[in-house]
Design an enzyme around this catalytic site. Structure first.
Site, PDB file in Angstrom:
ATOM      1  CB  CYS A 114      15.723 -18.479 -19.548  1.00 22.91           C
ATOM      2  SG  CYS A 114      14.844 -19.131 -20.969  1.00 22.91           S
ATOM      3  CG  HIS A 148      15.336 -22.648 -17.498  1.00 26.16           C
ATOM      4  ND1 HIS A 148      14.638 -21.636 -16.867  1.00 26.16           N
ATOM      5  CD2 HIS A 148      14.959 -22.606 -18.791  1.00 26.16           C
ATOM      6  CE1 HIS A 148      13.876 -21.018 -17.732  1.00 26.16           C
ATOM      7  NE2 HIS A 148      14.047 -21.583 -18.913  1.00 26.16           N
ATOM      8  CD  GLU A 199      15.942 -21.749 -13.465  1.00 20.34           C
ATOM      9  OE1 GLU A 199      17.130 -21.742 -13.858  1.00 20.34           O
ATOM     10  OE2 GLU A 199      14.979 -21.436 -14.186  1.00 20.34           O
TER      11      GLU A 199
HETATM   12  N1  GLN Z   1      10.863 -17.031 -24.428  1.00 17.49           N
HETATM   13  C1  GLN Z   1      10.667 -16.512 -23.114  1.00 17.49           C
HETATM   14  C2  GLN Z   1      10.583 -14.997 -23.104  1.00 17.49           C
HETATM   15  O1  GLN Z   1      10.669 -14.367 -24.087  1.00 17.49           O
HETATM   16  C3  GLN Z   1      11.775 -16.951 -22.182  1.00 17.49           C
HETATM   17  C4  GLN Z   1      11.633 -18.391 -21.882  1.00 17.49           C
HETATM   18  C5  GLN Z   1      12.088 -18.795 -20.528  1.00 17.49           C
HETATM   19  O2  GLN Z   1      12.497 -17.992 -19.693  1.00 17.49           O
HETATM   20  N2  GLN Z   1      11.938 -20.065 -20.267  1.00 17.49           N
HETATM   21  O3  GLN Z   1      10.422 -14.452 -22.059  1.00 17.49           O
END
Ligand code: GLN
Length: 193
Positions: free
Chosen positions: A79, A175, A177
């Site tokens: 992410c 995610h 995790e």
């Molecule tokens: N949109 C988030 C960012 O720019 C990332 C989102 C996440 O890690 N759940 O950091």
């Protein structure tokens, strides 16, 4: 067992540590540059990419991790971690930097805002179907042909990669995790042996 670091500046640190320990990996929380020494792999967790980026710079880890990435440390960004590894960030903050270790472009919040978060089955090559939790997830919009695409998701606009590997660098939009399914972590850890 391999020694796997979890970048512990902000975000889903505890969840990654718990999953890695549950599959038998040795785990080290990385808060200082010298803690990168001796690692077999590193996870850069989800969280807020701009916050993690700021803390990477102030902690001195940014420079050290740049070197490790150019070496052969296996690094897996999930992410926000994927955003930090991408060669191009779309809809990023004007001053947002990245390690440019994965030749692909990601759009921040490309699957929508927090309210548009969703869970969907994701089929991972050689693994099977795992739950994909997408929270303000980055969308991979373009990618180099030598990026290995391990999973895709079609959110109504065609297939986009959601789990990729490029030599020693891995990235994932969702995610792994945040569910009890540990197979994505196992895939990464097994590749470290
Ligand atoms: N949109 C988030 C960012 O720019 C990332 C989102 C996440 O890690 N759940 O950091």
């Amino acid at each position: 067992m391999p020694l796997v670091g979890v970048l512990a500046l902000q975000g889903d640190v505890r969840e990654h540590v718990a999953t890695l320990r549950s599959i038998g990996a040795d785990v080290r929380e990385v808060k200082r540059a010298e803690q990168l020494d001796g690692l077999d792999g590193l996870i850069v967790p989800g969280g807020e990419s701009t916050t993690i980026a700021r803390l990477l710079t102030t902690s001195g880890i940014r420079a050290a991790l740049e070197k490790s990435l150019a070496g052969d440390l296996a690094v897996f960004g999930t992410c926000a971690g994927l955003i930090l590894l991408a060669s191009e960030i779309l809809d990023g903050r004007a001053d947002q930097w990245s390690f440019a270790a994965l030749p692909l472009s990601v759009r921040r919040n490309g699957y929508g805002r927090q309210i548009a978060s969703f869970e969907t089955p994701v089929t991972v090559a050689g693994v099977g179907t795992v739950p994909g939790v997408f929270i303000r997830a980055p969308k991979i919009e373009t990618w180099s042909s030598d990026v290995e695409v391990l999973a895709t998701h079609d959110h109504g606009d065609g297939n986009h990669p959601v789990l990729v590997r490029y030599a020693n660098v891995w990235g994932c939009s969702f995610h792994p995790e945040l569910t009890s399914d540990d197979r994505v972590h196992r895939l990464f850890v097994d590749a470290l042996r």
